[in-house]
Design a protein around this motif. Structure first.
Motif, PDB file in Angstrom:
ATOM      1  N   ILE A 195      10.256   9.137   1.793  1.00 11.29           N
ATOM      2  CA  ILE A 195       8.846   9.336   2.068  1.00 11.29           C
ATOM      3  C   ILE A 195       8.462   9.849   3.298  1.00 11.29           C
ATOM      4  O   ILE A 195       9.268   9.361   4.425  1.00 11.29           O
ATOM      5  CB  ILE A 195       8.103   8.005   2.011  1.00 11.29           C
ATOM      6  CG1 ILE A 195       8.165   7.257   0.615  1.00 11.29           C
ATOM      7  CG2 ILE A 195       6.588   7.801   2.278  1.00 11.29           C
ATOM      8  CD1 ILE A 195       7.699   8.020  -0.554  1.00 11.29           C
ATOM      9  N   ILE A 196       7.717  10.877   3.430  1.00 10.66           N
ATOM     10  CA  ILE A 196       7.382  11.354   4.937  1.00 10.66           C
ATOM     11  C   ILE A 196       5.959  10.934   5.434  1.00 10.66           C
ATOM     12  O   ILE A 196       5.180  10.990   4.571  1.00 10.66           O
ATOM     13  CB  ILE A 196       7.315  12.951   4.769  1.00 10.66           C
ATOM     14  CG1 ILE A 196       8.836  13.492   4.466  1.00 10.66           C
ATOM     15  CG2 ILE A 196       7.080  13.467   6.095  1.00 10.66           C
ATOM     16  CD1 ILE A 196       8.663  15.111   4.065  1.00 10.66           C
ATOM     17  N   PRO A 197       5.942  10.066   6.478  1.00  7.93           N
ATOM     18  CA  PRO A 197       4.778   9.424   6.937  1.00  7.93           C
ATOM     19  C   PRO A 197       3.755  10.621   7.063  1.00  7.93           C
ATOM     20  O   PRO A 197       4.010  11.706   7.405  1.00  7.93           O
ATOM     21  CB  PRO A 197       5.225   9.043   8.464  1.00  7.93           C
ATOM     22  CG  PRO A 197       6.443   8.885   8.434  1.00  7.93           C
ATOM     23  CD  PRO A 197       7.233   9.833   7.514  1.00  7.93           C
ATOM     24  N   GLY A 198       2.532  10.237   6.650  1.00 14.20           N
ATOM     25  CA  GLY A 198       1.477  11.245   6.490  1.00 14.20           C
ATOM     26  C   GLY A 198       1.363  12.068   5.555  1.00 14.20           C
ATOM     27  O   GLY A 198       0.438  12.768   5.299  1.00 14.20           O
ATOM     28  N   ILE A 199       2.187  11.989   4.450  1.00 14.68           N
ATOM     29  CA  ILE A 199       2.215  13.109   3.439  1.00 14.68           C
ATOM     30  C   ILE A 199       2.326  12.301   2.158  1.00 14.68           C
ATOM     31  O   ILE A 199       3.423  11.557   2.036  1.00 14.68           O
ATOM     32  CB  ILE A 199       3.405  14.001   3.623  1.00 14.68           C
ATOM     33  CG1 ILE A 199       3.545  14.845   4.872  1.00 14.68           C
ATOM     34  CG2 ILE A 199       3.329  14.870   2.482  1.00 14.68           C
ATOM     35  CD1 ILE A 199       2.326  15.713   5.198  1.00 14.68           C
ATOM     36  N   VAL A 200       1.262  12.175   1.481  1.00 16.33           N
ATOM     37  CA  VAL A 200       1.084  11.478   0.220  1.00 16.33           C
ATOM     38  C   VAL A 200       1.667  12.316  -0.847  1.00 16.33           C
ATOM     39  O   VAL A 200       1.298  13.907  -0.955  1.00 16.33           O
ATOM     40  CB  VAL A 200      -0.267  11.055  -0.142  1.00 16.33           C
ATOM     41  CG1 VAL A 200      -0.375   9.958   1.128  1.00 16.33           C
ATOM     42  CG2 VAL A 200      -1.299  11.988  -0.379  1.00 16.33           C
ATOM     43  N   ASP A 201       2.526  12.223  -1.916  1.00 17.19           N
ATOM     44  CA  ASP A 201       2.827  12.711  -3.046  1.00 17.19           C
ATOM     45  C   ASP A 201       3.042  11.867  -4.154  1.00 17.19           C
ATOM     46  O   ASP A 201       2.879  10.701  -4.005  1.00 17.19           O
ATOM     47  CB  ASP A 201       4.120  13.476  -2.680  1.00 17.19           C
ATOM     48  CG  ASP A 201       5.182  12.604  -2.181  1.00 17.19           C
ATOM     49  OD1 ASP A 201       5.059  11.589  -2.356  1.00 17.19           O
ATOM     50  OD2 ASP A 201       6.215  13.250  -1.471  1.00 17.19           O
ATOM     51  N   GLU A 202       3.668  12.302  -5.281  1.00  7.33           N
ATOM     52  CA  GLU A 202       3.926  11.558  -6.279  1.00  7.33           C
ATOM     53  C   GLU A 202       4.766  10.298  -6.124  1.00  7.33           C
ATOM     54  O   GLU A 202       4.611   9.381  -6.713  1.00  7.33           O
ATOM     55  CB  GLU A 202       4.207  12.378  -7.484  1.00  7.33           C
ATOM     56  CG  GLU A 202       5.660  13.081  -7.449  1.00  7.33           C
ATOM     57  CD  GLU A 202       5.825  14.078  -6.783  1.00  7.33           C
ATOM     58  OE1 GLU A 202       6.800  14.722  -6.564  1.00  7.33           O
ATOM     59  OE2 GLU A 202       4.943  14.669  -6.089  1.00  7.33           O
ATOM     60  N   ASN A 203       5.813  10.478  -5.033  1.00  2.59           N
ATOM     61  CA  ASN A 203       6.627   9.476  -4.756  1.00  2.59           C
ATOM     62  C   ASN A 203       5.979   8.109  -4.196  1.00  2.59           C
ATOM     63  O   ASN A 203       6.084   7.111  -4.386  1.00  2.59           O
ATOM     64  CB  ASN A 203       7.734   9.893  -4.001  1.00  2.59           C
ATOM     65  CG  ASN A 203       8.548  11.080  -4.735  1.00  2.59           C
ATOM     66  OD1 ASN A 203       8.783  10.924  -5.926  1.00  2.59           O
ATOM     67  ND2 ASN A 203       8.932  12.038  -4.037  1.00  2.59           N
ATOM     68  N   GLY A 226       0.742  -1.302  -0.009  1.00  2.20           N
ATOM     69  CA  GLY A 226       0.084   0.093   0.117  1.00  2.20           C
ATOM     70  C   GLY A 226       0.965   1.081  -0.004  1.00  2.20           C
ATOM     71  O   GLY A 226       1.981   1.236  -0.232  1.00  2.20           O
ATOM     72  N   ASP A 227       0.302   2.339   0.346  1.00  7.24           N
ATOM     73  CA  ASP A 227       0.956   3.619   0.306  1.00  7.24           C
ATOM     74  C   ASP A 227       1.915   3.745   1.300  1.00  7.24           C
ATOM     75  O   ASP A 227       1.731   3.735   2.713  1.00  7.24           O
ATOM     76  CB  ASP A 227      -0.046   4.775   0.432  1.00  7.24           C
ATOM     77  CG  ASP A 227       0.690   5.966  -0.102  1.00  7.24           C
ATOM     78  OD1 ASP A 227       1.634   6.621   0.956  1.00  7.24           O
ATOM     79  OD2 ASP A 227       0.258   6.892  -0.877  1.00  7.24           O
ATOM     80  N   PRO A 228       3.203   4.084   1.281  1.00  4.78           N
ATOM     81  CA  PRO A 228       4.366   3.867   2.125  1.00  4.78           C
ATOM     82  C   PRO A 228       4.238   4.914   3.292  1.00  4.78           C
ATOM     83  O   PRO A 228       4.856   5.023   4.294  1.00  4.78           O
ATOM     84  CB  PRO A 228       5.621   4.047   1.288  1.00  4.78           C
ATOM     85  CG  PRO A 228       5.268   4.533   0.043  1.00  4.78           C
ATOM     86  CD  PRO A 228       3.873   4.086  -0.037  1.00  4.78           C
ATOM     87  N   ALA A 229       3.416   6.056   3.070  1.00  2.00           N
ATOM     88  CA  ALA A 229       3.001   7.012   3.923  1.00  2.00           C
ATOM     89  C   ALA A 229       1.980   6.987   4.730  1.00  2.00           C
ATOM     90  O   ALA A 229       1.827   7.645   5.657  1.00  2.00           O
ATOM     91  CB  ALA A 229       2.807   8.265   3.039  1.00  2.00           C
TER      92      ALA A 229
END
Length: 341
Positions: free
Chosen positions: A85-93, A19-22
């Motif tokens: 990756i910054i936890p809690g912050i979703v972005d293109e990465n 899933g999303d790593p953030a």
């Protein structure tokens, strides 16, 4: 990391994309895989970034959470993160990573290297930022397998073992497009799909279908969709399925009451519906999550393999706080195992 041998008997292997790593995906996977409630024959195969898995494990241990699975004992397909990756912050990465992990996990199952797929939650916003214009994981899975999919939520009551099933007629579309997407052919197809799933557990299931309008239209006084489309479609479907019990359209505000009673009672209710067809996303998901939030499992029907997922999202607000509950992930893994055997 153990070496994954594709020549092994993969009947017991469940592919699990992170899933999303953030979000909380890796945390709940490591917690769930340590649960005594999982079938001991399950061989999990994690698809994601090995370093991210090990870092999450280390962070959990440092926060005093020890009842988790040690990644040194797990099979992992390593697809490294390209950027921090910054936890809690979703972005293109984070979107690019979760998309790649799901894409590869799906192909692993399609190639017969695993028996079923379990997916941790992704962020649709992150996917779109990464250029992947899919409404969700279900839609990508349908495209990769070239199949017409359906979204069903299933849960087993911890009080009495009763199985609670809700299928969505329409999924990730705006509310103002629901009416135009509801057709006789779609409703019949979804009823067939729901019936086939319910028959895995009961030969003659009771099916309910929710109305679209308040009070199910009240005989045309509050909308004509029930009179013009839903009731005639149900009548036609009954002719093709004369031995099936079906009720509806039922006013949406009361459609799930018997299901809630059946879920909560110590003994099973004989008149509880075995399957409910909701006509749009939130109509079905609101009662499902109110009744069975920790136990409900998102199950994609129509694929050439079993796919399950927790019924919650990425929980970005608690990412990296190490307080995420793993009950729905445990249920997702167990249901993938049960349905794929």
């Amino acid at each position: 990391m153990k070496n994954f041998n594709v020549s092994n008997n993969n009947k017991n292997t469940l592919a699990i994309s992170l899933g999303d790593p953030a979000g909380i995906g890796t945390e709940i996977i490591l917690k769930a895989l340590a649960s005594d409630n999982l079938n001991k024959n399950i061989n999990p195969l994690l698809i994601g970034c090995k370093n991210h898995i090990y870092q999450t494990y280390s962070n959990l241990i440092n926060h005093g959470i020890c009842n988790i699975s040690d990644p040194t004992n797990l099979d992992i397909i390593d697809i490294p993160l390209e950027k921090k990756i910054i936890p809690g912050i979703v972005d293109e990465n984070s979107g690019s990573a979760s998309f790649k992990w799901l894409f590869n996990a799906t192909n692993i199952v399609l190639e017969g290297k695993a028996n079923a797929l379990v997916t941790a939650p992704i962020s649709k916003i992150a996917w779109h930022k990464a250029g992947h214009k899919f409404a969700g994981q279900t839609e990508l899975l349908g495209k990769l397998s070239n199949k017409k999919t359906s979204m069903l939520f299933t849960a087993v009551s911890p009080n009495n073992g009763w199985r609670f099933n809700t299928l969505l007629a329409t999924t990730h579309i705006p509310i103002n497009k629901v009416n135009n997407n509801l057709t006789k052919e779609l409703i019949k197809f979804k009823l067939d799909t729901l019936l086939n799933f319910c028959r895995k557990f009961k030969e003659r299931p009771l099916i309910q279908i929710a109305g679209l309008n308040p009070h199910a239209g009240e005989e045309g006084k509050i909308g004509m969709e029930e009179q013009n489309l839903i009731i005639p479609t149900i009548d036609e479907w009954k002719l093709d399925n004369p031995n099936v019990h079906i009720n509806g359209p039922i006013p949406p505000d009361t459609c799930w009451i018997k299901a809630a009673d059946a879920w909560n009672y110590d003994s099973k209710e004989n008149n509880a519906p075995d399957g409910i067809l909701a006509l749009y996303h939130d109509q079905g998901l609101i009662p499902v999550k109110l009744i069975a939030f920790d136990q409900a499992v998102n199950t994609t029907l129509g694929l050439p393999f079993v796919r399950t997922s927790p019924d919650h999202g990425t929980a970005l607000d608690i990412a990296d706080k190490f307080i995420a509950r793993d009950k729905s992930m445990i249920a997702a893994i167990n249901n993938a195992w049960i349905l794929s055997q």
